[in-house]
Enzyme design. Structure first.
Site, short mmCIF file in Angstrom:
data_model
loop_
_atom_site.label_atom_id
_atom_site.label_comp_id
_atom_site.label_asym_id
_atom_site.label_seq_id
_atom_site.Cartn_x
_atom_site.Cartn_y
_atom_site.Cartn_z
N HIS A 145 0.90 -1.11 0.09
CA HIS A 145 0.28 -0.40 0.04
C HIS A 145 1.00 1.30 0.14
CE1 HIS A 145 -3.71 2.29 1.37
NE2 HIS A 145 -2.74 2.86 1.68
N GLU A 146 2.18 1.34 0.69
CA GLU A 146 2.35 2.51 1.22
C GLU A 146 3.32 2.32 -0.38
OE1 GLU A 146 1.99 4.05 3.20
OE2 GLU A 146 0.56 3.34 4.58
N HIS A 149 1.27 4.07 -2.74
CA HIS A 149 1.44 5.82 -2.75
C HIS A 149 2.40 6.00 -3.41
CE1 HIS A 149 -1.71 6.60 -0.03
NE2 HIS A 149 -1.75 5.87 0.25
N GLU A 227 -6.18 6.96 -1.26
CA GLU A 227 -6.63 5.27 -1.01
C GLU A 227 -7.22 4.59 -1.30
OE1 GLU A 227 -4.82 4.72 2.41
OE2 GLU A 227 -4.01 6.69 1.67
#
Length: 293
Positions: A145-146, A149, A227
């Protein structure tokens, strides 16, 4: 206490730099004897609106390490750190980005965040609480997930959005304050070309607070959309079921995020649902991933 003092001194230094920049460009003299110079005002608002946002972005890694006490892993000292480094390296290659710095910070909170001014200069940090309370599959999904980003350029995107809204907030506040000050001067039969009075500064401050409050709704809406995109990216890198499992684990914790405000938008756990939340609710994120199957 030392971190608080450093944070305050940093913000003071930023304001001094922006003030000097506005003065050197001459855009701080937007109120003239003939009224308001809107071109100069826009320049002034842009210097403080975009300048503050981008200085924060460029300092984001340093500020993250300072505020959380995150320790960058240069040489892994144990199997957990070795696994972290190897996992991030593998995911970065899959996402097509350079290897980020990897750090661990001491906190019981189950969370992680990404920060940094660019894809080639980024940091991914995880809490000890996350490492202790999640399985390897779940941690892998959080890291993905990071990584997403970073790969999506979310730090820069949100900085640009923040710069735009900051610029409009400052500019509109100055226009309203100028109009109020001139109206009060006229009512008091004072010279209309005098220097701004106390009403100007009070009105400007109040407007910036109120408009900034409303503008944050816009910024947080964009943050929530990023997100969903990062969740989808993590599902592609680590697997959809792992990402769903990680979010379900976060939901079971029932804990709001405790990250400093400047990093919450890039954390995995954003807390509760509201117009001012940087993250969608965990229920909505899980539902979005399941509906995409």
């Amino acid at each position: 206490m030392k971190r608080i003092v450093l944070f305050l001194l940093t913000n003071i230094a930023v304001m001094v730099v922006l003030s000097l920049t506005a003065s050197l460009l001459g855009v701080n003299r937007f109120i003239t004897a003939n009224g308001m110079n809107f071109t100069a005002l826009l320049g002034f608002a842009s210097v403080f609106g975009f300048g503050g946002a981008f200085i924060s972005l460029f300092m984001s890694k340093w500020m993250a390490k300072m505020s959380t006490g995150a320790q960058v892993i240069d040489t892994p000292r144990n199997p957990t750190e070795t696994w972290l480094m190897n996992t991030v390296q593998r995911q970065a290659m899959a996402a097509g980005i350079p290897m980020p710095e990897v750090a661990v910070y001491d906190s019981p909170e189950v969370n992680a965040f990404a920060t940094g001014p660019s894809k080639s200069n980024s940091l991914i940090a995880v809490s000890t609480g996350l490492l202790y309370n999640m399985t390897e599959d779940e941690v892998e999904a959080v890291l993905a997930h990071e990584i997403s980003h970073v790969a999506n350029g979310d730090m820069v995107t949100l900085t640009l959005i923040q710069g735009v809204v900051n610029t409009f907030v400052i500019a509109i506040s100055k226009v309203v304050a100028f109009a109020v000050d001139r109206a009060l001067s006229s009512n008091n039969n004072e010279e209309s070309n005098k220097a701004p009075g106390m009403a100007y500064y009070i009105t400007s401050m109040v407007c910036e607070i109120l408009l900034g409050f409303l503008a944050s709704i816009i910024v947080m809406w964009f943050s929530r959309q990023r997100e969903f995109r990062a969740d989808a990216g993590a599902a592609g890198i680590a697997g959809r079921q792992k990402m769903i499992a990680a979010l379900e684990r976060l939901r079971a914790q029932h804990e709001p995020a405790q990250l400093p405000s400047q990093m919450q938008a890039m954390g995995i756990n954003g807390g509760f649902r509201s117009l001012f939340s940087s993250h969608p609710s965990l229920e909505d994120r899980i539902a979005a991933l399941r509906s995409a199957q």
